[in-house]
Design an enzyme around this catalytic site. Structure first.
Site, mmCIF file in Angstrom:
data_model
loop_
_atom_site.group_PDB
_atom_site.id
_atom_site.type_symbol
_atom_site.label_atom_id
_atom_site.label_comp_id
_atom_site.label_asym_id
_atom_site.label_seq_id
_atom_site.Cartn_x
_atom_site.Cartn_y
_atom_site.Cartn_z
ATOM 1 C CG ASP A 162 -1.845 -1.188 1.291
ATOM 2 O OD1 ASP A 162 -1.661 -2.153 0.521
ATOM 3 O OD2 ASP A 162 -2.753 -1.176 2.136
ATOM 4 C CD GLU A 392 -0.656 -6.238 8.621
ATOM 5 O OE1 GLU A 392 -0.967 -5.695 9.705
ATOM 6 O OE2 GLU A 392 -1.062 -5.826 7.512
HETATM 7 C C1 DGY Z 1 -5.846 -1.857 4.235
HETATM 8 O O1 DGY Z 1 -7.010 -1.532 4.464
HETATM 9 O O2 DGY Z 1 -4.875 -1.403 4.840
HETATM 10 C C2 DGY Z 1 -5.580 -2.889 3.252
HETATM 11 O O3 DGY Z 1 -4.231 -3.091 3.045
HETATM 12 C C3 DGY Z 1 -6.271 -2.654 1.958
HETATM 13 O O4 DGY Z 1 -6.079 -3.766 1.172
#
Ligand code: DGY
Length: 419
Positions: A162, A392
């Site tokens: 992201d 994560e």
């Molecule tokens: C989030 O909401 O952070 C996710 O990575 C979107 O896929």
């Protein structure tokens, strides 16, 4: 060892929402595309039938055009934003309108290799592979209508990485949304481990843009303010297409699109070096609006080695680069090169270590006869697991667990690769 194994299996079970697995409760309460593909591989060590079910549930959200969405909103949740109301998308099920790194076929090939119930394997692959072929054809048709060999991505969330520095310039050109919203991710995770508001404002503008464009492939291709040839997606798609063709051949799957997939592979092989920079001696994503390479060095560049897309002399350069990179943070491999001024060892995709990426990069170097890098990545992944558990992602210097805890893909990768 056996304690870790049982914890990893337990994590999959607590995140099982009845046929699909959430990445982690609260922070991500739905089915995510690439998370699920990896998690299915983890389920093979618990229950093979359940493992195939994970992929069936992903296919249940498939669009008519073949797309497998990045999130499928199987049920409501008030712990996540933006939810199905904001996206306004989906066909048989509510979903987002973008996809995610298409690794599912590669995970199915891995699953096939370790399956003990061969009858189940064959029946599931026969039932599911045609849908996966449709998915790959969708990528090439809708995301590379000019047959360049390099598909485009329309959203940083589609990359799965992201807030990678590689998207900074492309994202800066996107307007900000002009409506107020409440982020929910910050209820679960410290803000210094997550993207900034200025990035979210643009993430949401794009979500709105897709909806206002009626999800029309041609309009979005023409007008999307964010359009990136993502080296990660391109390489993972290439590898998954190869793996898909292998599976189809092995299990006698017929589909009118198979020949086209072979042609697409050749196009990518011919085009990939457009994403190589002589200046940095590395593979990069390219902003398809400005046609400029995003010159940040991120771990996505190593996906070319994983995919087998990298010529021997470039593999040698990337091997030396990976070695230096791996030794310049306490744990390896940081998602952004530690010498970059944009490196932040705790902030999501701007530095932290992701075990599924380590695993893919390790596979690449292993099959390029550079096993010493694979060993280092595996050792560090084990050390992180021992130090911090099933998070994560991990702080590249302190090794602290970051983001969500009890994380499905970390558990799955541990079961498959580390334990
Ligand atoms: C989030 O909401 O952070 C996710 O990575 C979107 O896929």
């Amino acid at each position: 060892l056996s304690t870790y194994q049982s914890t990893a299996k337990e994590i999959l079970k607590i995140n099982d929402f009845g046929g699909y697995t959430v990445p982690t409760k609260g922070l991500y309460p739905f089915q995510w595309n690439w998370d699920s593909a990896i998690t299915a591989l983890g389920w093979m060590y618990v229950d093979e039938k359940r493992a195939w079910k994970e992929i069936e549930m992903l296919i249940a959200g498939q669009w008519q055009n073949g797309m497998l969405p990045h999130i499928i909103f199987h049920q409501e949740s008030d712990t996540y934003f933006p939810g199905p109301d904001v996206w306004g998308a989906g066909e048989k099920l509510h979903s987002t309108s973008i996809s995610q790194p298409p690794i599912v076929a590669s995970m199915m090939l891995e699953m096939a290799a370790i399956a003990t119930d061969k009858q189940l394997l064959e029946s599931k692959l026969k039932a599911m592979l045609p849908a996966i072929v449709d998915y790959h054809l969708w990528w090439y048709r809708d995301r590379d209508p000019q047959n360049t060999g390099l598909v485009v991505s329309y959203h940083p969330w589609e990359s799965g990485m992201d807030n990678s520095p590689a998207w900074d310039d492309a994202l800066a050109a996107v307007p900000q949304v002009d409506w107020a919203y409440q982020r929910r991710d910050l209820n679960h995770v410290d803000s210094d481990q997550r993207p900034h508001k200025s990035q979210y404002d643009r993430y949401l503008y794009l979500v709105d843009f897709f909806k206002k464009s009626n999800f029309d492939a041609q309009i979005i291709y023409q007008d999307c303010p964010y359009k990136v040839q993502d080296i990660g997606i391109i390489a993972m798609l290439y590898k998954a297409t190869l793996d898909l063709l292998t599976l189809c051949q092995q299990f006698n799957i017929e589909h009118p699109g198979l020949e086209q997939l072979s042609t697409e592979l050749k196009l990518t092989e011919q085009a990939i070096d457009q994403l190589w920079s002589d200046e940095t001696q590395f593979y990069h994503s390219r902003n398809a609006v400005t046609h400029e390479l995003c010159l940040d060095q991120t771990s996505a560049g190593f996906m070319t080695v994983y995919a087998g897309l990298c010529a021997p002399e470039k593999t040698q350069i990337l091997t030396e680069c990976a070695q230096k990179w791996a030794n310049s943070s306490q744990y390896s491999l940081a998602s952004t090169i530690p010498s970059s001024e944009k490196y932040e060892p705790q902030r999501y995709w701007r530095g932290p270590i992701w075990l599924h990426i380590n695993w893919m990069i390790a596979q690449g170097f292993e099959s390029s006869n550079q096993g010493f890098i694979a060993e280092k990545l595996q050792q560090d992944a084990r050390a992180l697991l021992e130090k911090s558990g099933f998070f994560e992602y991990f702080h590249a210097d302190s090794g602290q667990g970051c983001g969500g805890d009890n994380f499905s893909w970390t558990a799955a990768i541990a079961l498959h690769w580390l334990l």
